[in-house]
Design an enzyme around this catalytic site. Structure first.
Site, mmCIF file in Angstrom:
data_model
loop_
_atom_site.group_PDB
_atom_site.id
_atom_site.type_symbol
_atom_site.label_atom_id
_atom_site.label_comp_id
_atom_site.label_asym_id
_atom_site.label_seq_id
_atom_site.Cartn_x
_atom_site.Cartn_y
_atom_site.Cartn_z
ATOM 1 C CB SER A 141 -0.851 -0.014 1.286
ATOM 2 O OG SER A 141 -1.496 1.231 1.480
ATOM 3 C CE1 TYR A 154 -3.858 -2.278 5.010
ATOM 4 C CE2 TYR A 154 -2.974 -0.129 4.436
ATOM 5 C CZ TYR A 154 -3.575 -1.314 4.065
ATOM 6 O OH TYR A 154 -3.899 -1.530 2.740
#
Ligand SMILES: NC(=O)c1ccc[n+]([C@@H]2O[C@H](COP(=O)([O-])OP(=O)(O)OC[C@H]3O[C@@H](n4cnc5c(N)ncnc54)[C@H](O)[C@@H]3O)[C@@H](O)[C@H]2O)c1
Length: 259
Positions: A141, A154
């Site tokens: 990401s 995350y």
């Protein structure tokens, strides 16, 4: 066709980018194992692929279960006779909070973003070696490149995936196993709504997940989110032989967000 005679696995392929990738790879000639927790969604993707003349099978189950994450490799090899690629796409947003961090959510995020991906990777490597090479792709990401203030866990997980790509790519380069990642910015999938609606993701008063999502899209230099197919296109390139000299890369697919 860009994936002719290739055999591969796509995890979290019942929705979003994974779905778009499975459909695209099959259109380019691959036989694809469509792996997802949601059996109906996986079956729908397979139906769409086979209706278009492609080859795919659904494997449904929970990737937090190590045995399942391992056995998707075994089942794909049994069905199609080998393994050339894996797109380890599954992931989870995890908690937005630091103070009062929900440790169960921490564990789930680390499991779905990192552990299960490693379990599948470990199972896939011998199969790729047996084929004389292969291609591993991960979904990191932009949060794995620059970090997001709203996604502490995350960030840990996706930076970890980028690190994994660096290390594995060097380790397996001589065995012709390429290892890369895509790093999407915001992509218009159900997970995007989950991201912004998490408790403590600091939603301003008067906003809803949907209004905030639209605003976030406007903050991307291109002024919009990615469509799942745009990330699938990058995945197709990195997985295919067109990227034969590319390994160790974590490619932003982010409309300029990390430029
Ligand atoms: N959407 C975004 O904006 C965005 C941005 C960057 C990275 N990502 C990453 O992309 C990946 C998936 O995102 P998406 O937006 O395509 O998702 P999505 O919400 O469209 O689909 C996620 C799929 O994962 C499946 N799934 C969930 N838990 C599972 C489990 N335990 N076992 C098996 N399958 C499971 C769901 O059933 C669903 O079909 C994740 O790794 C995520 O971190 C997403």
């Amino acid at each position: 066709m860009r994936m002719q005679n290739k055999i591969g696995i796509v995890t979290a392929a019942g929705s979003g980018m994974g779905r778009a990738g499975a459909i695209r790879f099959a259109k380019e000639g691959a036989s694809v194992a469509v792996v997802d927790l949601n059996a109906d969604a996986a079956a729908e993707v397979v139906k769409e692929i086979t209706a278009a003349g492609g080859t795919a099978m659904a494997i449904s189950g929970d990737l937090t279960d190590d045995a399942f994450a391992r056995n998707i490799v075994r089942d794909t090899v049994r069905a199609y006779g080998g393994l050339d690629f894996v797109w380890n796409h599954v992931g989870h947003p995890g908690p937005a909070a630091i103070e009062g961090l929900d440790w169960a959510d921490y564990d789930l995020a680390m499991n779905l973003n990192v552990r299960t991906v490693m379990v599948t990777t470990v199972a896939a490597l011998p199969e790729m070696r047996a084929r004389g090479g292969g291609s591993l792709l991960y979904t990191a990401s932009t949060s794995g490149l620059t970090g997001s203030q709203f996604s502490p866990v995350y960030n840990i997980a996706k930076f970890g995936i980028v690190g994994l790509v660096h290390g594995l790519s060097k380790r397996y380069a001589k065995e012709k196993i390429r290892v890369n990642a895509v790093c999407p910015g915001p992509v218009d999938t159900p997970m995007l709504r989950v991201f912004v609606a998490r408790p403590d993701s600091q939603m301003p008063a008067g906003e809803t997940a949907e209004t905030l999502v639209q605003k976030r899209g406007g903050q991307v230099p291109m002024g919009r989110f990615a469509r799942p197919e745009e990330v699938a296109n990058a995945a197709l390139f990195l997985l295919s032989d067109e990227a034969s000299y590319i390994t160790g890369v974590s490619l932003p697919v982010d409309g300029g967000a990390t430029a």
